[in-house]
Design a protein around this motif. Structure first.
Motif, PDB file in Angstrom:
ATOM      1  N   LYS A 108      39.165  40.593  46.087  1.00 35.98           N
ATOM      2  CA  LYS A 108      40.600  39.796  47.508  1.00 35.98           C
ATOM      3  C   LYS A 108      40.250  41.501  48.027  1.00 35.98           C
ATOM      4  O   LYS A 108      41.690  41.674  48.958  1.00 35.98           O
ATOM      5  CB  LYS A 108      41.184  39.659  46.828  1.00 35.98           C
ATOM      6  CG  LYS A 108      41.356  37.757  46.766  1.00 35.98           C
ATOM      7  CD  LYS A 108      42.635  37.357  46.809  1.00 35.98           C
ATOM      8  CE  LYS A 108      42.237  35.413  46.569  1.00 35.98           C
ATOM      9  NZ  LYS A 108      43.167  34.599  46.152  1.00 35.98           N
ATOM     10  N   GLY A 109      39.594  42.549  48.041  1.00 38.23           N
ATOM     11  CA  GLY A 109      39.254  43.374  48.247  1.00 38.23           C
ATOM     12  C   GLY A 109      39.910  45.302  47.354  1.00 38.23           C
ATOM     13  O   GLY A 109      40.382  46.038  47.842  1.00 38.23           O
ATOM     14  N   ASN A 110      40.602  44.385  46.383  1.00 38.10           N
ATOM     15  CA  ASN A 110      41.245  45.169  45.810  1.00 38.10           C
ATOM     16  C   ASN A 110      41.219  45.099  44.171  1.00 38.10           C
ATOM     17  O   ASN A 110      40.790  43.779  43.034  1.00 38.10           O
ATOM     18  CB  ASN A 110      42.944  45.035  45.699  1.00 38.10           C
ATOM     19  CG  ASN A 110      43.542  45.982  44.602  1.00 38.10           C
ATOM     20  OD1 ASN A 110      43.140  47.343  43.511  1.00 38.10           O
ATOM     21  ND2 ASN A 110      45.345  46.038  45.380  1.00 38.10           N
ATOM     22  N   GLY A 118      44.403  40.609  34.904  1.00 42.63           N
ATOM     23  CA  GLY A 118      43.956  39.624  36.039  1.00 42.63           C
ATOM     24  C   GLY A 118      43.126  38.140  35.480  1.00 42.63           C
ATOM     25  O   GLY A 118      43.674  37.883  34.754  1.00 42.63           O
ATOM     26  N   THR A 119      42.859  37.302  37.111  1.00 42.64           N
ATOM     27  CA  THR A 119      42.817  35.533  36.922  1.00 42.64           C
ATOM     28  C   THR A 119      42.148  36.428  37.364  1.00 42.64           C
ATOM     29  O   THR A 119      41.254  36.152  38.336  1.00 42.64           O
ATOM     30  CB  THR A 119      44.084  34.642  37.349  1.00 42.64           C
ATOM     31  OG1 THR A 119      45.089  35.714  36.778  1.00 42.64           O
ATOM     32  CG2 THR A 119      43.569  33.742  37.192  1.00 42.64           C
ATOM     33  N   ILE A 120      40.563  34.735  36.256  1.00 44.61           N
ATOM     34  CA  ILE A 120      38.960  35.145  37.166  1.00 44.61           C
ATOM     35  C   ILE A 120      39.003  33.248  36.978  1.00 44.61           C
ATOM     36  O   ILE A 120      39.289  32.724  35.627  1.00 44.61           O
ATOM     37  CB  ILE A 120      37.920  35.755  36.139  1.00 44.61           C
ATOM     38  CG1 ILE A 120      38.003  37.474  36.885  1.00 44.61           C
ATOM     39  CG2 ILE A 120      37.024  35.529  37.499  1.00 44.61           C
ATOM     40  CD1 ILE A 120      38.541  38.057  38.025  1.00 44.61           C
ATOM     41  N   THR A 177      31.575  40.986  52.200  1.00 40.73           N
ATOM     42  CA  THR A 177      31.360  41.770  51.771  1.00 40.73           C
ATOM     43  C   THR A 177      32.228  42.335  50.423  1.00 40.73           C
ATOM     44  O   THR A 177      32.408  43.685  50.194  1.00 40.73           O
ATOM     45  CB  THR A 177      32.123  42.482  52.979  1.00 40.73           C
ATOM     46  OG1 THR A 177      33.084  41.685  53.089  1.00 40.73           O
ATOM     47  CG2 THR A 177      31.342  42.304  54.329  1.00 40.73           C
ATOM     48  N   ASP A 178      33.330  41.469  49.913  1.00 42.40           N
ATOM     49  CA  ASP A 178      34.082  41.884  48.912  1.00 42.40           C
ATOM     50  C   ASP A 178      33.586  41.367  47.707  1.00 42.40           C
ATOM     51  O   ASP A 178      33.942  40.318  46.742  1.00 42.40           O
ATOM     52  CB  ASP A 178      35.797  41.298  48.783  1.00 42.40           C
ATOM     53  CG  ASP A 178      36.151  42.280  50.192  1.00 42.40           C
ATOM     54  OD1 ASP A 178      36.109  43.506  50.347  1.00 42.40           O
ATOM     55  OD2 ASP A 178      37.635  41.886  51.073  1.00 42.40           O
ATOM     56  N   PHE A 179      32.330  41.962  46.970  1.00 39.02           N
ATOM     57  CA  PHE A 179      31.725  41.242  46.251  1.00 39.02           C
ATOM     58  C   PHE A 179      31.178  42.279  45.030  1.00 39.02           C
ATOM     59  O   PHE A 179      30.952  43.280  45.879  1.00 39.02           O
ATOM     60  CB  PHE A 179      30.437  39.851  46.112  1.00 39.02           C
ATOM     61  CG  PHE A 179      29.317  41.021  46.991  1.00 39.02           C
ATOM     62  CD1 PHE A 179      28.420  41.149  45.356  1.00 39.02           C
ATOM     63  CD2 PHE A 179      29.424  41.373  48.115  1.00 39.02           C
ATOM     64  CE1 PHE A 179      26.967  41.699  46.307  1.00 39.02           C
ATOM     65  CE2 PHE A 179      27.961  41.934  47.911  1.00 39.02           C
ATOM     66  CZ  PHE A 179      26.907  41.980  47.426  1.00 39.02           C
TER      67      PHE A 179
END
Length: 309
Positions: A108-110, A118-120, A177-179
């Protein structure tokens, strides 16, 4: 060429893309085709992780039945979803040239969470285990549904990101784009490859499909799936495998690994083999892991998954 080849497919956007891709290739060769969309159990039951459904090949089973019943002539699949043992009467007819094998993290860009907690999200035990192996302070959550559904769930959640196969996103132009490429993550056996199956006694269709087969992809995916089959992973164990052909050296670079469910244990084979060894390469690589603690780890994984069921 009067026979119309009926192409069975799931009705998700990606599955239809794959079916139309094969349709175009057959049409270009002069064959007549028809697309037949079939709903699979894996698309209908979205509230349980795949391993809890207790079925390997859940996305292929419905199409197998449709072929055996004579409703369709061929089925097109993401090869990583196909069980290593096909039903009696159904055979692998063509493996198409492989696309991108890499897994990607859509975020999500950050990316600050990579340095902390984190949660994936992912529905794959293989991806969960490898993520926890690299990021032991993180947690993983189950994510089910077709690509479009999973992308929507990610957008609407408070998760930091979700893991997808790059090939699927690229095929239907959904790669955002955020990957970031997860080039450290060993892909699923046969990831990025498409396979077409047909009935063993349908010579007309088998001859047509043989013209679509890519021999390099066929060999590499054979090695990976033999590795998976020997470890007895089915679709449920955290197993990754990738074989790459080096034309200059006429050799195969093979990387395969088995992980514990929590990602703490990793057993890996990473070797270069002569091309002549390809038929037994996956078997021998898997045996090496089984003989060095892998057999005990596979028992523990199966016992743990049976408890969850």
């Amino acid at each position: 060429m009067n026979k119309i080849i009926r192409i069975g497919t799931r009705d998700s956007e990606l599955a239809l893309w794959q079916a139309h891709n094969v349709e175009k290739r057959l049409n270009d060769l002069g064959y007549k085709t028809e697309i037949v969309a079939v709903k699979s159990t894996g698309d209908i039951i979205l509230d349980k992780p795949l391993y809890e459904l207790g079925i390997t090949g859940i996305f292929t089973k419905t199409l197998d039945i449709a072929m055996i019943n004579g409703q369709v002539d061929i089925a097109v699949h993401s090869m990583k979803d196909v069980p290593t043992a096909l039903p009696t009467g159904i055979v692998q007819a063509a493996v198409l040239e492989r696309a991108n094998t890499v897994d990607v993290l859509v975020h999500k860009g950050n990316l600050d969470f990579l340095e902390g907690n984190g949660t994936i999200a992912t529905g794959s035990l293989r991806r969960q285990a490898q993520w926890l192996h690299k990021y032991p302070t993180h947690k993983t959550v189950d994510l089910r549904g077709n690509i479009n559904t999973r992308m929507q769930k990610l957008r609407e959640s408070d998760w930091n990101g979700a893991v997808f196969a790059a090939a699927g996103l690229e095929r239907i132009n959904l790669k955002p784009t955020d990957f970031i490429d997860l080039d450290w993550m060993i892909p699923a056996p046969a990831q990025g490859a498409m396979v077409v199956v047909a009935m063993q006694n349908d010579n007309f269709t088998l001859d047509a499909l043989s013209e679509l087969n890519d021999i390099e992809t066929e060999i590499c995916t054979y090695i990976e799936r033999q590795f998976l089959r020997t470890l007895e992973g089915g679709c449920t164990a955290p197993i990754g495998a990738l074989a790459k052909y080096n034309e200059e050296e006429d050799s195969i670079h093979f990387q395969g690994a088995l992980f514990s469910l929590d990602g703490k244990e990793k057993m890996e084979v990473n070797k270069i083999f002569a091309i002549e060894e390809w038929k037994k390469l996956g078997f021998h690589a898997a045996q090496e892991i089984l003989e060095n603690g892998g057999a005990e780890l596979m028992k523990a994984i199966k016992a743990s998954l049976q408890k969850k069921n």
